[in-house]
Structure formats: structure tokens, C-alpha cells
Design an enzyme around this catalytic site. Structure first.
Site, PDB file in Angstrom:
ATOM      1  N   GLY A 148       0.902  -1.189   0.017  1.00 50.12           N
ATOM      2  CA  GLY A 148       0.165  -0.117  -0.027  1.00 50.12           C
ATOM      3  C   GLY A 148       0.767   1.232   0.036  1.00 50.12           C
ATOM      4  O   GLY A 148       0.540   2.265  -0.666  1.00 50.12           O
TER       5      GLY A 148
ATOM      6  N   CYS B 109       1.885   1.922  12.724  1.00 50.91           N
ATOM      7  CA  CYS B 109       2.915   2.895  12.120  1.00 50.91           C
ATOM      8  C   CYS B 109       3.221   3.943  13.487  1.00 50.91           C
ATOM      9  O   CYS B 109       4.415   4.483  13.545  1.00 50.91           O
ATOM     10  CB  CYS B 109       2.755   3.471  10.923  1.00 50.91           C
ATOM     11  SG  CYS B 109       2.172   2.147   9.758  1.00 50.91           S
TER      12      CYS B 109
END
Ligand SMILES: Cc1ncc(COP(=O)(O)O)c(C=O)c1O
Length: 373
Positions: free
Chosen positions: A70, A322
Site C-alpha cells: 500500500g 505505524c
């Protein structure tokens, strides 16, 4: 056995996908660009997978471009649309994943006007402000996500396709979290580019795709061989591509059943969460992915809660994988106007196709126990 409730971070590879990949790891398969029989076998496998991924998202096989995931697809979309073009405006949703947000922000240094698109308290695009933004000057690209990785909020993107085009922009959709969880139709939506990633739908990591309509003018960001129509050089990752293809085919076949299973569990989870004092369920009143709930607890740090829950055998996330570890409140919740102190206490539970009722009940019991301690 600990309970894995973090499927938006990544999913386990489906054993049927592993099975399909093995011959391409161990077997004598060649380089898909080679003309001999080994090369042709590899090419056939790559093209079969392209059709499988295209079918999952309502695209044509020829519109699918392989990437490493992605992140690369989002970077390729935004940078590839802007490079070498006269300056214009780049808009992105304020709750986008860093792979869109940071890619867009990197364009600012090159002179592009880059603006976030505001969302309301439910995480949905602020329609009047966005409409005005779209009319405020020539656009190059607008990047919006189909579904949010933290809150699970699902955007209704269809009404924005025509206004983005009318403003002269291309519409890029990050469907990384939506693919495999919601029915997607790239053609019917009318978007120009769309990102998907294999490891969010029980496929291997390190492989993804950018769906791209033929008329979109994109500049390569990885130069090399002529693979992927010259838009992404490099020998194809054959086992991963095969795995992604099979994962996509399984996701398409089992989509309704997976979604219903997750939704029933999520409703059970939400009912238990809502009964806890001082708990706030984010975007509780809007359509969310069937597998996702994110909440904040008064007086708790998300990371501390996460570590306690981990010790008790429940793997959840304090926001996006993240951003975790940074100690900063999530930009998604801040964009929704959530108090930074509550945002710092955020916990995300993301269920999967193999999650069980007992895991949800156990998680709720563990949380109740922690709140009493
Ligand atoms: C919405 C969204 N976009 C992009 C990405 C990045 O995908 P990948 O991990 O395949 O690079 C993620 C991963 O968490 C995501 O949730």
C-alpha cells in the site's frame, strides 16, 4: 493461545494461500520476462493473479499494477501524478494513512500547494468546506481513503468523483483497509487510481497493487526494465503475487460471510464497551468497517493499556501500528476534534475472519479487570 485482535495492522496468511505459494518458492519457475517455457509459466501465474485481484475490486486486469504494498502504491499515485507537471493543488483527507499524508506533504517542498481535507467529529469529510476547497483553483490530485485504518470509518466517496473531475483533478482512493472487508467496485465508483495491499486480506506482506485507469498519465517512480508497462521496473515477486491473487479470490468468495461474522462479533464487543464507565467509542454513530472499533478511556495511556492487555493475552493496537511507539496522539483522532488526552488513551480492536466470540468476551473481561485494578 493469545488472542490476535489486530487485523488492521496485518492478517495471518491463510493456509490455502501458503499452499498456493509453495510451488512458486520451491519450483523451477522462471522470470516472467523470459521467453522460454519457465518464463511463460511464471508470466501465466502473474496474469492469473492480476485477474484475481482485479475481480475483487471491480477493475480490469489491465488496470492492475503490482507494487510492494500500500505504501508504494500511494507514493506512486501521488508522486507519479505530480512529477513533471505544471504546479497545481494536491488535496488529501486529514485522516489519511501516513503513506498518503507524507507522500503528499513531500510534494510541498517541490512547490505544490498541499492541503488537508477536514473531517467532522464522526471522521466524515466536512462537505461544505471540501466543496469550497475543490472550487478554489485548479487541482492535480485528490487522495481520499475508502475506510480508515484506526477508526474504521467508511467514507461515501461516490458524491465526490464528479466534483473532483470538474476541478481538473484525478481522484486517488486508498482502499487498503476496505478491500476484502467491503464490496468494492473501482469501475462503478469512477475513481482514477486505487490502492490495495495483500497483507490486509490474508495474503503475504510486501505485495500490493495500484489500480489505474488507462487515461491516467502517471510517471514511473522506479526506473528499470519494462515490467508493468514501464511504470514499475523490477522482476516481479512471483510467489507473493500468486499469494495475493489467491487471497483476493478467497476474499471475493467469502466476503459476505466474513463481513457478517465480524459484524456480529463487533456488535457484541461494542455493547460490552459501551457499558464501561468513562469509555468513549470513536465514530460510534457512523458506518465503520465491520471488524473495527476504537475507543478511549479517561485517565489511561493507550500504550500502557495495550501492554497490560498484551500480558493478559490480547494483542490490540493503540492506534495505527505505524504511529504506535511515538507517544503522540493519533492524527486521525485529533482531526476529529478528540481531546488530545483522550486520544492518547486510544485502543483499536480489529477482528478477523477467524476471531471467536470467546475472544471478544475474554477481551472485555480483561478490560473490566484492568479498570477495576
Ligand atoms: C489505509 C492504509 N493505507 C496504506 C497502508 C500501507 O500499506 P502497506 O503496509 O502494504 O505498505 C496501510 C497499512 O496499515 C493502511 O492501513
Amino acid at each position: 493461545m493469545p488472542s490476535y485482535l489486530d487485523h488492521n495492522a496485518t492478517t495471518p496468511v491463510d493456509p490455502r494461500v501458503v499452499e498456493a505459494m509453495l510451488p512458486y518458492l520451491a519450483g523451477p519457475y522462471g522470470n516472467p520476462s523470459s521467453l522460454h517455457r519457465y518464463g511463460r509459466l511464471a508470466r501465466d501465474a502473474v496474469e492469473r493473479a492480476r485477474a484475481q485481484v482485479a475481480a475483487l475490486i471491480g477493475a480490469q486486469p489491465g488496470e492492475i499494477l503490482w507494487t510492494s504494498g500500500g505504501t508504494e502504491a500511494n507514493n506512486l499515485a501521488l508522486k507519479g501524478l505530480c512529477q513533471g507537471e505544471p504546479q497545481g493543488r494536491v488535496l488529501y483527507g486529514a485522516t489519511e494513512h501516513p503513506a498518503v499524508m507524507e507522500a503528499a506533504e513531500s510534494l510541498r517542498a517541490q512547490g505544490w500547494v498541499v492541503e488537508p481535507v477536514a473531517v467532522d467529529a464522526g471522521g466524515l469529510i466536512e462537505a461544505p468546506a471540501f466543496r469550497a476547497q475543490l472550487r478554489a483553483g485548479p487541482l492535480r490530485v485528490v487522495s481520499l481513503m475508502w475506510a480508515n485504518n484506526e477508526t474504521g470509518v467508511v467514507q461515501d466517496l461516490a458524491p465526490w468523483v464528479e466534483p473532483v473531475h470538474a476541478g481538473g483533478g484525478w481522484l486517488h482512493v486508498d482502499a487498503t483497509q476496505a478491500a476484502g472487508k467491503l464490496p468494492l467496485d473501482f469501475a462503478a465508483l469512477g475513481a482514477d487510481l486505487m490502492t490495495v495491499s495483500s497483507h490486509k486480506l490474508y495474503g503475504p506482506k510486501g505485495i500490493g497493487a495500484l489500480a489505474l485507469r488507462a487515461e491516467v498519465d502517471l510517471q514511473a517512480q522506479l526506473h528499470g526494465g519494462a515490467q508493468e508497462k514501464g511504470l514499475r521496473g523490477g522482476t516481479e515477486n512471483l510467489p507473493a503475487i500468486v499469494g495475493f491473487g489467491v487471497a483476493a479470490e478467497l476474499a471475493a468468495a467469502e466476503l459476505a460471510q466474513r463481513a457478517a461474522h465480524c459484524l456480529a462479533l463487533r456488535e457484541r464487543l461494542d455493547a460490552g464497551l459501551r457499558a464501561l464507565p468513562g469509555l468513549r467509542l470513536f465514530a460510534g454513530g457512523v458506518e465503520r468497517l465491520p471488524n473495527t472499533s476504537q475507543f478511549g478511556l479517561d485517565g489511561w495511556e493507550g500504550e500502557a493499556l495495550l501492554m497490560h492487555l498484551d500480558r493478559l493475552g490480547y494483542a490490540v493496537s493503540s492506534g495505527s501500528a505505524c504511529a504506535s511507539g511515538s507517544g503522540e496522539p493519533s492524527h486521525v483522532l485529533l482531526a476529529m476534534g478528540v481531546d488530545p488526552l483522550i486520544a492518547k488513551g486510544a485502543v483499536r480492536v480489529s477482528l478477523g475472519k477467524d476471531s471467536r466470540e470467546a475472544e471478544v468476551d475474554g477481551f472485555l473481561a480483561a478490560l473490566r479487570g484492568l479498570l477495576r485494578s
